[in-house]
Design a protein around this motif. Sequence first.
Motif, PDB file in Angstrom:
ATOM      1  N   ALA A 260       0.836  -1.212   0.000  1.00  0.00           N
ATOM      2  CA  ALA A 260       0.000   0.000   0.000  1.00  0.00           C
ATOM      3  C   ALA A 260       0.867   1.257   0.000  1.00  0.00           C
ATOM      4  O   ALA A 260       0.595   2.211  -0.748  1.00  0.00           O
ATOM      5  CB  ALA A 260      -0.929  -0.017   1.212  1.00  0.00           C
ATOM      6  N   GLU A 261       1.920   1.252   0.815  1.00  0.00           N
ATOM      7  CA  GLU A 261       2.804   2.417   0.880  1.00  0.00           C
ATOM      8  C   GLU A 261       3.596   2.603  -0.411  1.00  0.00           C
ATOM      9  O   GLU A 261       3.804   3.730  -0.866  1.00  0.00           O
ATOM     10  CB  GLU A 261       3.731   2.290   2.090  1.00  0.00           C
ATOM     11  CG  GLU A 261       2.977   2.472   3.397  1.00  0.00           C
ATOM     12  CD  GLU A 261       3.741   2.031   4.631  1.00  0.00           C
ATOM     13  OE1 GLU A 261       4.858   1.475   4.509  1.00  0.00           O
ATOM     14  OE2 GLU A 261       3.192   2.221   5.740  1.00  0.00           O
ATOM     15  N   ARG A 262       4.027   1.509  -1.014  1.00  0.00           N
ATOM     16  CA  ARG A 262       4.742   1.602  -2.292  1.00  0.00           C
ATOM     17  C   ARG A 262       3.831   2.152  -3.380  1.00  0.00           C
ATOM     18  O   ARG A 262       4.253   2.951  -4.209  1.00  0.00           O
ATOM     19  CB  ARG A 262       5.286   0.240  -2.707  1.00  0.00           C
ATOM     20  CG  ARG A 262       6.471  -0.218  -1.900  1.00  0.00           C
ATOM     21  CD  ARG A 262       7.010  -1.527  -2.435  1.00  0.00           C
ATOM     22  NE  ARG A 262       7.990  -2.122  -1.565  1.00  0.00           N
ATOM     23  CZ  ARG A 262       8.732  -3.170  -1.899  1.00  0.00           C
ATOM     24  NH1 ARG A 262       8.596  -3.738  -3.084  1.00  0.00           N
ATOM     25  NH2 ARG A 262       9.605  -3.667  -1.054  1.00  0.00           N
ATOM     26  N   VAL A 263       2.580   1.714  -3.389  1.00  0.00           N
ATOM     27  CA  VAL A 263       1.623   2.215  -4.370  1.00  0.00           C
ATOM     28  C   VAL A 263       1.417   3.713  -4.172  1.00  0.00           C
ATOM     29  O   VAL A 263       1.434   4.485  -5.129  1.00  0.00           O
ATOM     30  CB  VAL A 263       0.277   1.459  -4.263  1.00  0.00           C
ATOM     31  CG1 VAL A 263      -0.835   2.184  -4.988  1.00  0.00           C
ATOM     32  CG2 VAL A 263       0.430   0.057  -4.820  1.00  0.00           C
ATOM     33  N   ALA A 264       1.238   4.126  -2.932  1.00  0.00           N
ATOM     34  CA  ALA A 264       1.003   5.542  -2.651  1.00  0.00           C
ATOM     35  C   ALA A 264       2.192   6.405  -3.076  1.00  0.00           C
ATOM     36  O   ALA A 264       2.007   7.506  -3.599  1.00  0.00           O
ATOM     37  CB  ALA A 264       0.721   5.734  -1.165  1.00  0.00           C
ATOM     38  N   GLY A 265       3.391   5.905  -2.880  1.00  0.00           N
ATOM     39  CA  GLY A 265       4.579   6.691  -3.215  1.00  0.00           C
ATOM     40  C   GLY A 265       5.060   6.554  -4.645  1.00  0.00           C
ATOM     41  O   GLY A 265       6.011   7.215  -5.047  1.00  0.00           O
ATOM     42  N   ALA A 266       4.400   5.730  -5.437  1.00  0.00           N
ATOM     43  CA  ALA A 266       4.890   5.431  -6.786  1.00  0.00           C
ATOM     44  C   ALA A 266       4.707   6.567  -7.777  1.00  0.00           C
ATOM     45  O   ALA A 266       5.394   6.626  -8.784  1.00  0.00           O
ATOM     46  CB  ALA A 266       4.209   4.171  -7.319  1.00  0.00           C
ATOM     47  N   HIS A 267       3.794   7.467  -7.513  1.00  0.00           N
ATOM     48  CA  HIS A 267       3.497   8.527  -8.484  1.00  0.00           C
ATOM     49  C   HIS A 267       3.251   9.835  -7.744  1.00  0.00           C
ATOM     50  O   HIS A 267       2.260   9.967  -7.041  1.00  0.00           O
ATOM     51  CB  HIS A 267       2.268   8.137  -9.317  1.00  0.00           C
ATOM     52  CG  HIS A 267       1.965   9.086 -10.419  1.00  0.00           C
ATOM     53  ND1 HIS A 267       2.756   9.219 -11.520  1.00  0.00           N
ATOM     54  CD2 HIS A 267       0.945   9.962 -10.580  1.00  0.00           C
ATOM     55  CE1 HIS A 267       2.235  10.130 -12.325  1.00  0.00           C
ATOM     56  NE2 HIS A 267       1.139  10.591 -11.768  1.00  0.00           N
ATOM     57  N   ARG A 268       4.160  10.775  -7.838  1.00  0.00           N
ATOM     58  CA  ARG A 268       4.036  12.115  -7.255  1.00  0.00           C
ATOM     59  C   ARG A 268       3.940  12.132  -5.733  1.00  0.00           C
ATOM     60  O   ARG A 268       3.362  13.045  -5.165  1.00  0.00           O
ATOM     61  CB  ARG A 268       2.825  12.854  -7.830  1.00  0.00           C
ATOM     62  CG  ARG A 268       2.891  13.138  -9.298  1.00  0.00           C
ATOM     63  CD  ARG A 268       1.681  13.891  -9.737  1.00  0.00           C
ATOM     64  NE  ARG A 268       0.498  13.291  -9.143  1.00  0.00           N
ATOM     65  CZ  ARG A 268      -0.683  13.218  -9.719  1.00  0.00           C
ATOM     66  NH1 ARG A 268      -0.859  13.721 -10.896  1.00  0.00           N
ATOM     67  NH2 ARG A 268      -1.700  12.640  -9.103  1.00  0.00           N
ATOM     68  N   GLY A 269       4.418  11.135  -5.057  1.00  0.00           N
ATOM     69  CA  GLY A 269       4.373  11.128  -3.600  1.00  0.00           C
ATOM     70  C   GLY A 269       3.005  10.750  -3.053  1.00  0.00           C
ATOM     71  O   GLY A 269       2.059  10.550  -3.795  1.00  0.00           O
ATOM     72  N   VAL A 270       2.914  10.671  -1.741  1.00  0.00           N
ATOM     73  CA  VAL A 270       1.692  10.223  -1.071  1.00  0.00           C
ATOM     74  C   VAL A 270       0.734  11.400  -0.906  1.00  0.00           C
ATOM     75  O   VAL A 270       1.075  12.405  -0.296  1.00  0.00           O
ATOM     76  CB  VAL A 270       2.027   9.611   0.304  1.00  0.00           C
ATOM     77  CG1 VAL A 270       0.767   9.140   1.005  1.00  0.00           C
ATOM     78  CG2 VAL A 270       3.027   8.471   0.160  1.00  0.00           C
ATOM     79  N   THR A 271      -0.469  11.247  -1.444  1.00  0.00           N
ATOM     80  CA  THR A 271      -1.492  12.286  -1.304  1.00  0.00           C
ATOM     81  C   THR A 271      -2.246  12.090   0.018  1.00  0.00           C
ATOM     82  O   THR A 271      -2.211  10.995   0.595  1.00  0.00           O
ATOM     83  CB  THR A 271      -2.506  12.224  -2.463  1.00  0.00           C
ATOM     84  OG1 THR A 271      -3.263  11.009  -2.345  1.00  0.00           O
ATOM     85  CG2 THR A 271      -1.811  12.296  -3.821  1.00  0.00           C
ATOM     86  N   PRO A 272      -2.938  13.104   0.492  1.00  0.00           N
ATOM     87  CA  PRO A 272      -3.737  12.938   1.715  1.00  0.00           C
ATOM     88  C   PRO A 272      -4.778  11.818   1.586  1.00  0.00           C
ATOM     89  O   PRO A 272      -5.003  11.075   2.549  1.00  0.00           O
ATOM     90  CB  PRO A 272      -4.404  14.305   1.892  1.00  0.00           C
ATOM     91  CG  PRO A 272      -3.453  15.268   1.242  1.00  0.00           C
ATOM     92  CD  PRO A 272      -2.904  14.512   0.054  1.00  0.00           C
ATOM     93  N   ALA A 273      -5.388  11.672   0.427  1.00  0.00           N
ATOM     94  CA  ALA A 273      -6.381  10.600   0.238  1.00  0.00           C
ATOM     95  C   ALA A 273      -5.724   9.226   0.341  1.00  0.00           C
ATOM     96  O   ALA A 273      -6.298   8.300   0.925  1.00  0.00           O
ATOM     97  CB  ALA A 273      -7.081  10.753  -1.113  1.00  0.00           C
ATOM     98  N   GLU A 274      -4.525   9.080  -0.213  1.00  0.00           N
ATOM     99  CA  GLU A 274      -3.806   7.804  -0.116  1.00  0.00           C
ATOM    100  C   GLU A 274      -3.389   7.521   1.321  1.00  0.00           C
ATOM    101  O   GLU A 274      -3.513   6.392   1.800  1.00  0.00           O
ATOM    102  CB  GLU A 274      -2.581   7.822  -1.029  1.00  0.00           C
ATOM    103  CG  GLU A 274      -2.939   7.798  -2.508  1.00  0.00           C
ATOM    104  CD  GLU A 274      -1.761   8.094  -3.412  1.00  0.00           C
ATOM    105  OE1 GLU A 274      -1.757   7.579  -4.541  1.00  0.00           O
ATOM    106  OE2 GLU A 274      -0.844   8.847  -2.998  1.00  0.00           O
ATOM    107  N   ALA A 275      -2.912   8.555   2.027  1.00  0.00           N
ATOM    108  CA  ALA A 275      -2.509   8.384   3.424  1.00  0.00           C
ATOM    109  C   ALA A 275      -3.712   7.960   4.274  1.00  0.00           C
ATOM    110  O   ALA A 275      -3.585   7.094   5.147  1.00  0.00           O
ATOM    111  CB  ALA A 275      -1.900   9.678   3.965  1.00  0.00           C
ATOM    112  N   ALA A 276      -4.876   8.532   4.006  1.00  0.00           N
ATOM    113  CA  ALA A 276      -6.087   8.166   4.747  1.00  0.00           C
ATOM    114  C   ALA A 276      -6.471   6.715   4.462  1.00  0.00           C
ATOM    115  O   ALA A 276      -6.866   5.976   5.373  1.00  0.00           O
ATOM    116  CB  ALA A 276      -7.230   9.113   4.381  1.00  0.00           C
ATOM    117  N   ALA A 277      -6.346   6.291   3.205  1.00  0.00           N
ATOM    118  CA  ALA A 277      -6.657   4.897   2.849  1.00  0.00           C
ATOM    119  C   ALA A 277      -5.704   3.944   3.568  1.00  0.00           C
ATOM    120  O   ALA A 277      -6.129   2.907   4.090  1.00  0.00           O
ATOM    121  CB  ALA A 277      -6.580   4.701   1.336  1.00  0.00           C
ATOM    122  N   ILE A 278      -4.420   4.293   3.636  1.00  0.00           N
ATOM    123  CA  ILE A 278      -3.437   3.456   4.324  1.00  0.00           C
ATOM    124  C   ILE A 278      -3.778   3.351   5.812  1.00  0.00           C
ATOM    125  O   ILE A 278      -3.668   2.272   6.401  1.00  0.00           O
ATOM    126  CB  ILE A 278      -2.007   3.978   4.102  1.00  0.00           C
ATOM    127  CG1 ILE A 278      -1.598   3.763   2.640  1.00  0.00           C
ATOM    128  CG2 ILE A 278      -1.018   3.294   5.048  1.00  0.00           C
ATOM    129  CD1 ILE A 278      -0.326   4.462   2.235  1.00  0.00           C
TER     130      ILE A 278
END
Length: 137
Positions: free
Chosen positions: A108-126
């Motif tokens: 999940a963290e690799r997916v979030a960081g794979a494109h333009r860094g971790v967005t707030p929506a991705e961080a919330a999903a994690i």
Amino acid sequence: MIMEQRLTAEERLTLKTGAFGAVFLVANADPGMLALFRESFAASGAMADSSGVVKEALTSGPLPKLPRDSALEIESVVLPALGRAVEILREKSPGDVAGYREVVLSAAERVAGAHRGVTPAEAAAIERIRGALDQPA
């Protein structure tokens, strides 16, 4: 000492639904066509790092069927599957619980960081994924 027990096909699918669904949940939090390729590659690397019962569950059998209509619908399938996967492992292969959590969160963290860094929506999903994985026994 608790002996590792073989997982049924249904139990393996539950582990796979949770893990693949977590990746899909994070990827869907900030969708994009170019990002999809990078994110898929990042997640596959994390899944490849798994071992034992977890690796067997994630690399064998059919792909899980995940909803695609809304984030809420995806969560309603994925988060319970993550909780159930941890329960299954606690019961049948306790030594693999931490490994499953680590693989899912790493993917999940690799997916979030794979494109333009971790967005707030991705961080919330994690964080929702982390919560599902940390449910008490």
